[in-house]
Every structure is written in structure tokens, then in C-alpha cells.
Motif scaffolding. Structure first.
Motif, short mmCIF file in Angstrom:
data_model
loop_
_atom_site.label_atom_id
_atom_site.label_comp_id
_atom_site.label_asym_id
_atom_site.label_seq_id
_atom_site.Cartn_x
_atom_site.Cartn_y
_atom_site.Cartn_z
N VAL A 11 80.19 53.63 83.27
CA VAL A 11 79.66 53.10 82.01
C VAL A 11 79.44 51.59 82.05
O VAL A 11 78.38 51.12 81.64
N VAL A 15 75.71 49.97 81.32
CA VAL A 15 75.45 49.06 80.20
C VAL A 15 74.98 47.71 80.70
O VAL A 15 74.08 47.09 80.12
N GLU A 16 75.53 47.25 81.81
CA GLU A 16 75.07 45.97 82.38
C GLU A 16 73.59 46.03 82.74
O GLU A 16 72.84 45.10 82.46
N ILE A 18 71.34 48.12 81.38
CA ILE A 18 70.59 48.25 80.14
C ILE A 18 70.44 46.90 79.45
O ILE A 18 69.40 46.59 78.87
N ALA A 19 71.47 46.08 79.53
CA ALA A 19 71.46 44.76 78.87
C ALA A 19 70.71 43.70 79.66
O ALA A 19 70.43 42.62 79.14
N GLU A 28 72.06 44.81 73.13
CA GLU A 28 73.32 45.30 73.69
C GLU A 28 74.44 44.26 73.57
O GLU A 28 74.19 43.09 73.30
N PHE A 30 77.03 43.62 76.08
CA PHE A 30 77.71 43.75 77.36
C PHE A 30 78.71 42.63 77.55
O PHE A 30 78.38 41.44 77.50
N LEU A 34 84.40 46.26 78.06
CA LEU A 34 83.26 46.82 77.36
C LEU A 34 83.72 47.38 76.01
O LEU A 34 84.76 48.04 75.94
N TYR A 38 80.58 52.11 73.55
CA TYR A 38 79.84 52.62 74.71
C TYR A 38 80.56 53.82 75.33
O TYR A 38 79.92 54.78 75.74
N TYR A 42 79.25 57.65 75.63
CA TYR A 42 79.30 58.39 76.89
C TYR A 42 79.95 59.77 76.68
O TYR A 42 79.45 60.79 77.17
#
Length: 150
Positions: A11, A15-16, A18-19, A28, A30, A34, A38, A42
Motif C-alpha cells: 500500500v 500510494v506513493e 498515485i501521489a 493524495e 502520502f 501512511l 488508505y 485496501y
């Protein structure tokens, strides 16, 4: 390259990625640690058999790409299944290597395995490079998308 379902330990890397773009930076949160939201998301994705959060690993077992496939049952198209691909991201140092094409080839095959009749996606109009890439893969702009944010 290895494609697999994401685990909870993936995860932060997801997320990293996505951001890590102009739009993602504004949407986001991040940071390490975290935020729990998030991990909660998940868990919801992971328990839904119609959702597949996928990561791509390189030969060093590093997560270098991610995408989410959603399989949506419809009554239209004679009870057909639509595959929706979202949140396609590639780690910054892997962009331009052909990984995106491999990811879409994999997603197309996966959609066929799940008996989907169409693979669809949406992309922000502020992503012209992404739009050109999707068009190069054979995707067509067939509908006008609309959203209502809350």
C-alpha cells in the motif's frame, strides 16, 4: 516483470506512485506513516471479488507499477461484464521503458479471462500524454464522462 495482486505491505508504494504526479499531489496525502484511510480502502478492495488491485514487480522484487481492475456486472449487453481500469501508475524511474504497454497488455488479457466484453477507462482531460498513450493502444473516446464531487 511479475504481475500479482497487491498485499497490504504494498500500500505505501502504491500510494506513493498515485501521489507522484501533478494531479495526484493535490488529491493524495502520502506520508509515512501512511494514513489509515488508505489501509481501510485496501481492505475493502481486497475483500471484493470484483476488484483486483495489481502491482508489477521488477526482477529486484520492487513495486514499479500499479493498476486497479473493477469488473462490473450489467444487464445491458445481454448481462455483460465491463472491466474498468483505474489508477494506472508507473514509478517515475520506470516511465518511458515500455512498462505501461506491458501493463495494458496484461490488463486486456485479464479482462478477457474474466469474460468482460469491454475494457474501459477514464482519464483526466489535463493528462494529454496519457490520452495519446491510450489512443495508441486502441482505446477510443466514445463517451463524454461527467462527475459530481461531494
Amino acid at each position: 516483470m511479475k504481475f500479482r495482486k497487491a498485499t497490504i505491505s504494498d500500500v505505501p508504494a502504491i500510494v506513493e506512485m498515485i501521489a507522484d504526479d501533478k494531479l495526484g499531489k493535490t488529491r493524495e496525502d502520502f506520508k509515512i506513516p501512511l494514513p489509515d484511510k488508505y489501509y481501510d480502502a485496501y481492505k475493502n478492495i481486497n475483500t471484493d471479488s470484483n476488484q483486483e488491485l495489481i502491482v508489477v514487480e521488477n526482477d529486484k522484487l520492487e513495486v514499479v507499477g500499479t493498476m486497479q481492475l473493477s469488473f462490473i456486472q450489467y444487464l445491458t449487453y445481454q448481462g455483460g461484464i465491463r472491466a474498468q481500469i483505474e489508477a494506472v501508475r508507473i514509478r517515475k524511474d520506470q516511465r518511458g521503458t515500455g512498462l505501461g504497454t506491458k501493463m495494458f497488455e496484461w490488463a486486456i488479457q485479464r479482462a478477457k479471462e474474466r469474460n468482460a466484453h469491454v475494457l474501459q477507462l477514464t482519464t483526466d482531460k489535463k493528462r494529454p500524454d496519457a490520452i495519446r498513450f491510450y489512443e495508441s493502444l486502441g482505446f477510443k473516446a466514445s463517451h463524454e464522462g461527467m462527475k459530481m464531487h461531494f
